[in-house]
Design a protein around this motif. Structure first.
Motif, PDB file in Angstrom:
ATOM      1  N   UNK A 115     -75.570  21.307 -20.790  1.00  0.00           N
ATOM      2  CA  UNK A 115     -74.915  21.806 -19.575  1.00  0.00           C
ATOM      3  C   UNK A 115     -75.421  23.214 -19.306  1.00  0.00           C
ATOM      4  N   UNK A 116     -75.973  23.443 -18.093  1.00  0.00           N
ATOM      5  CA  UNK A 116     -76.413  24.776 -17.724  1.00  0.00           C
ATOM      6  C   UNK A 116     -76.241  24.942 -16.212  1.00  0.00           C
ATOM      7  N   UNK A 117     -76.339  26.188 -15.743  1.00  0.00           N
ATOM      8  CA  UNK A 117     -76.157  26.496 -14.329  1.00  0.00           C
ATOM      9  C   UNK A 117     -77.388  27.210 -13.809  1.00  0.00           C
ATOM     10  N   UNK A 118     -77.633  27.052 -12.504  1.00  0.00           N
ATOM     11  CA  UNK A 118     -78.814  27.621 -11.880  1.00  0.00           C
ATOM     12  C   UNK A 118     -78.547  27.773 -10.385  1.00  0.00           C
ATOM     13  N   UNK A 119     -79.410  28.494  -9.641  1.00  0.00           N
ATOM     14  CA  UNK A 119     -79.231  28.593  -8.179  1.00  0.00           C
ATOM     15  C   UNK A 119     -79.345  27.226  -7.515  1.00  0.00           C
ATOM     16  N   UNK A 120     -78.564  27.049  -6.465  1.00  0.00           N
ATOM     17  CA  UNK A 120     -78.538  25.766  -5.766  1.00  0.00           C
ATOM     18  C   UNK A 120     -79.794  25.585  -4.923  1.00  0.00           C
ATOM     19  N   UNK A 121     -80.453  24.428  -4.987  1.00  0.00           N
ATOM     20  CA  UNK A 121     -81.659  24.206  -4.174  1.00  0.00           C
ATOM     21  C   UNK A 121     -81.359  24.060  -2.686  1.00  0.00           C
ATOM     22  N   UNK A 122     -80.096  23.857  -2.307  1.00  0.00           N
ATOM     23  CA  UNK A 122     -79.742  23.637  -0.907  1.00  0.00           C
ATOM     24  C   UNK A 122     -79.305  24.915  -0.206  1.00  0.00           C
ATOM     25  N   UNK A 123     -78.438  25.710  -0.868  1.00  0.00           N
ATOM     26  CA  UNK A 123     -77.825  26.824  -0.150  1.00  0.00           C
ATOM     27  C   UNK A 123     -78.243  28.194  -0.645  1.00  0.00           C
ATOM     28  N   UNK A 124     -79.020  28.287  -1.735  1.00  0.00           N
ATOM     29  CA  UNK A 124     -79.346  29.604  -2.291  1.00  0.00           C
ATOM     30  C   UNK A 124     -80.154  30.452  -1.323  1.00  0.00           C
ATOM     31  N   UNK A 125     -81.017  29.818  -0.494  1.00  0.00           N
ATOM     32  CA  UNK A 125     -81.863  30.581   0.426  1.00  0.00           C
ATOM     33  C   UNK A 125     -81.065  31.230   1.555  1.00  0.00           C
ATOM     34  N   UNK A 126     -79.880  30.728   1.844  1.00  0.00           N
ATOM     35  CA  UNK A 126     -79.085  31.253   2.967  1.00  0.00           C
ATOM     36  C   UNK A 126     -77.972  32.177   2.498  1.00  0.00           C
ATOM     37  N   UNK A 127     -77.849  32.400   1.202  1.00  0.00           N
ATOM     38  CA  UNK A 127     -76.749  33.203   0.682  1.00  0.00           C
ATOM     39  C   UNK A 127     -77.174  34.658   0.489  1.00  0.00           C
ATOM     40  N   UNK A 128     -76.183  35.553   0.476  1.00  0.00           N
ATOM     41  CA  UNK A 128     -76.475  36.970   0.286  1.00  0.00           C
ATOM     42  C   UNK A 128     -77.007  37.240  -1.119  1.00  0.00           C
ATOM     43  N   UNK A 129     -76.547  36.439  -2.084  1.00  0.00           N
ATOM     44  CA  UNK A 129     -77.058  36.552  -3.448  1.00  0.00           C
ATOM     45  C   UNK A 129     -77.752  35.243  -3.808  1.00  0.00           C
ATOM     46  N   UNK A 130     -79.041  35.109  -3.524  1.00  0.00           N
ATOM     47  CA  UNK A 130     -79.718  33.820  -3.756  1.00  0.00           C
ATOM     48  C   UNK A 130     -79.838  33.447  -5.226  1.00  0.00           C
ATOM     49  N   UNK A 131     -79.563  34.401  -6.138  1.00  0.00           N
ATOM     50  CA  UNK A 131     -79.664  34.098  -7.571  1.00  0.00           C
ATOM     51  C   UNK A 131     -78.329  33.659  -8.162  1.00  0.00           C
ATOM     52  N   UNK A 132     -77.301  33.502  -7.344  1.00  0.00           N
ATOM     53  CA  UNK A 132     -76.000  33.087  -7.865  1.00  0.00           C
ATOM     54  C   UNK A 132     -76.107  31.676  -8.461  1.00  0.00           C
TER      55      UNK A 132
END
Length: 679
Positions: free
Chosen positions: A22-39
């Motif tokens: 189990x791990x977490x990473x930036x979303x491939x769908x919405x990360x480009x439109x967010x203020x923090x794309x590395x969330x």
């Protein structure tokens, strides 16, 4: 999302470096439109069956399996639709409330007076009642939401297998393995080509490097489900996480006759001889539990009038043959004998030729006539006893009990004891230990153990070693135990009646479909007995016991029968019941005379111990009469061996066992890691 887009996402997820499950990473769908794309809002979960991932910001979700993906999208759409309906309903109620207020004021103005309440107390009561009703609905809504948040573990969740992805760059054209198959194994090239047999370079864990391997594709309805890679030294591996199915299964669908071999090369030998309706077991004689067969019994084997078993003649091959006969039915199975100097179909082909091989297979002998035997029919068993001695039987892991008794299938074990002595508990202990130690799946006819969930709870805590509650047993361990028992423990509850005939009919189906090897009947008096006018009770019980014995022998199961004793008299000056014998069982002496094993359970609450008395073992190599003493744990329902406790002798407290028996039992299967094939 289209299926092509789904497949692209799955391939991308599988290519990610798997640091852990189990791990977490930036979303491939919405990360480009967010203020923090590395969330890292995209949570990825890797399981043995596949995996799934979801973004907790935009709700984008993906699952390895397409069916699971569509189910998740459907659930998400249902939740959105329910939320929209709820919001619309609240908006409608609010609009009605606001519309009613101006209407009330207008009515009052029309009459020239302000709105008045004739009874102020009634007004306050109505307001108070309205507040209470609102609070009640809020509490009910909160309770529903809390209930919905509880994790749900399905009793038998769907299993998702991966599809093999083959690297075509490693394919070898007409290499050494193809020459090996043609030159040293005698398989014609046209047969190899027609059956899509190829040669590739593949890493084998046995050698620690890439080897030239012959590749056997496992297809179902033309779709690849698995792939076996095998080198010339008989090292092999299969695709980890892919489904185990019979090789060449499509060839027998809808046919009246089929052939079964122990390996793919033996199956290719039969195909080369012109026998096309042939399948091979997927893992040689190593898969004695035949779990891969369960899904295909009804669809591919039930319609067969004749099944030819072309197994190896070594010990493991004979065991596999006997298990297939037991599962598929003695009346339609025939066995091929390879003669002196040959142990399988390919050796026979190399020693003789294709026409002789076909003739030998077509001369397969029927299983010996039921009820008529001679020593030659037991030749293999007699030779095994001659060289290796009598079989030891199956143990339970309870040392003091194993010194007295070992179990074999094909026999009847009768258990008795006064009410409340723990007969059912100790029978569960035996059944679970035989399951965990020897893979003997269990079928229960136990009407007294209802509701079924209560009985399953006792079995779960016994195998896990902890109380079945969220405070004492972690959810992953509970789910693991439920899923394991869902494939190994089955309860019989006939709809029509509880007659002996109905129960044994369903039990026979469990043997065929699920591979059950232990049948528990608890207790005997819960059958709906129909004694004919021309039989006494003693004669009837004797006849029914014969049916139990014949069922155990025919289906090669251990039948455990729990029977209550007749009413006993207390010992003078004592509050305890005397320890019964098998002759005290209500109805007939047949319970002692005809049973193969006999056992009496007696619990002494004053001394805090349980006596297990082995009263009968028919064959001395499996044990003999004697007493074993146990302490019973109310925490997890397990029995722990102890010394005999008396008023004059007080041994130390036993060492209670709370380990999870499934920890070692359910380690990842070795089929994807590679091991030597017994062929």
């Amino acid at each position: 999302m289209t299926r092509e887009e789904h497949a692209d996402y799955v391939r991308w997820l599988k290519s990610l470096p798997r640091r852990k499950d189990h791990f977490r990473m930036p979303c491939p769908e919405c990360s480009a439109t967010r203020s923090n794309p590395k969330d890292p809002s995209f949570s990825v979960h890797i399981t043995r069956e596949g995996g799934w991932a979801k973004c907790f910001h935009c709700d984008f979700a993906i699952a390895w399996n397409e069916d699971e993906m569509w189910k998740r999208e459907q659930k998400q759409q249902d939740r959105k639709r329910q939320k929209q309906q709820k919001d619309a309903s609240q908006h409608h109620n609010t609009s009605q409330h606001h519309d009613a207020a101006p209407q009330q004021r207008n009515t009052a103005q029309h009459h020239g007076t302000a709105p008045q309440y004739h009874n102020t107390s009634q007004h306050h009561d109505a307001a108070s009642q309205q507040r209470n009703t609102s609070q009640h609905h809020d509490a009910a809504s909160q309770h529903r939401n809390t209930a919905q948040r509880k994790p749900h573990i399905p009793l038998q969740p769907p299993v998702h297998y991966i599809c093999p992805v083959i690297n075509k760059n490693k394919q070898i054209m007409n290499g050494e393995m193809m020459e090996y198959m043609v030159g040293r194994r005698g398989i014609p090239m046209d047969v190899l080509t027609r059956m899509k047999i190829e040669e590739r370079l593949e890493f084998l864990p046995q050698t620690g490097k890439e080897e030239a391997c012959i590749c056997f594709p496992y297809l179902e309805d033309g779709v690849m489900k698995n792939m076996k890679f095998r080198d010339a030294a008989k090292h092999f591996k299969m695709v980890k996480g892919a489904e185990l199915i019979p090789w060449n299964i499509d060839a027998i669908k809808g046919k009246e006759k089929c052939y079964i071999t122990e390996g793919e090369i033996d199956a290719l030998s039969l195909i080369a001889a012109g026998l096309e309706e042939v399948v091979s077991v997927p893992n040689g004689a190593g898969g004695a539990n035949l779990q891969w067969l369960d899904r295909f019994v009804e669809s591919h084997f039930d319609d067969k009038t004749e099944i030819i078993l072309a197994m190896d003649t070594d010990k493991r091959g004979v065991e596999l043959r006997d298990e297939l006969v037991r599962r598929l039915g003695m009346d339609r199975c025939k066995v091929v004998a390879w003669g002196e100097g040959c142990k399988d179909a390919n050796e026979y082909l190399l020693k003789y030729d294709l026409p002789r091989l076909r003739q030998q297979v077509e001369q397969a002998a029927e299983i010996p006539l039921e009820g008529v035997f001679c020593p030659m029919d037991e030749w293999d068993t007699l030779m095994d006893i001659y060289y290796n001695g009598m079989p030891e039987g199956a143990d339970t892991g309870l040392e003091n009990l194993d010194r007295l008794i070992k179990f074999e299938r094909g026999f009847v074990l009768t258990v008795t004891g006064v009410p409340g002595s723990g007969k059912s508990e100790f029978v569960d202990e035996i059944a679970m230990r035989l399951l965990l130690r020897h893979d003997w799946k269990v079928g229960y006819f136990s009407p007294e153990n209802t509701p079924l969930a209560y009985h399953y709870r006792k079995l779960i805590r016994r195998v896990v070693g902890k109380r079945f509650e969220h405070k004492g047993m972690p959810l992953p361990e509970a789910g693991q135990a439920i899923r394991y028992l869902a494939q190994s423990v089955f309860s019989i509850m006939p709809k029509e009646d509880f007659s002996v005939e109905s129960v044994l009919r369903i039990a026979a189906q469990l043997v065929s479909r699920k591979g059950v090897k232990v049948l528990v009947v608890d207790p005997f008096n819960r059958f709906e007995h129909q004694i004919p006018d021309w039989e006494t009770e003693t004669q009837y019980i004797s006849r029914i016991f014969d049916e139990f014995s014949n069922f155990a022998v025919k289906h090669k199961v251990l039948l455990i029968l729990v029977a209550h004793p007749t009413k006993l008299r207390r010992e003078p000056g004592s509050k305890r019941w005397p320890v019964p014998t098998l002759y005290d069982i209500n109805g007939s002496a047949a319970f002692f005379n005809k049973t193969d094993y006999g056992m009496v359970i007696d619990r002494n609450d004053e001394l805090g111990q349980v006596l297990v008395r082995v009263a009968k073992v028919r064959f001395d190599h499996l044990g003999g009469p004697g007493d074993a003493f146990f302490a019973f744990s109310t925490y997890n329902g397990r029995y722990t061996p102890t010394e005999e406790r008396t008023l004059d002798h007080n041994p130390p407290e036993p060492k209670w066992e709370h380990t999870n028996f499934l920890t070692e039992k359910l380690k990842p299967e070795q089929q994807g890691l590679g091991f030597n094939e017994g062929e």
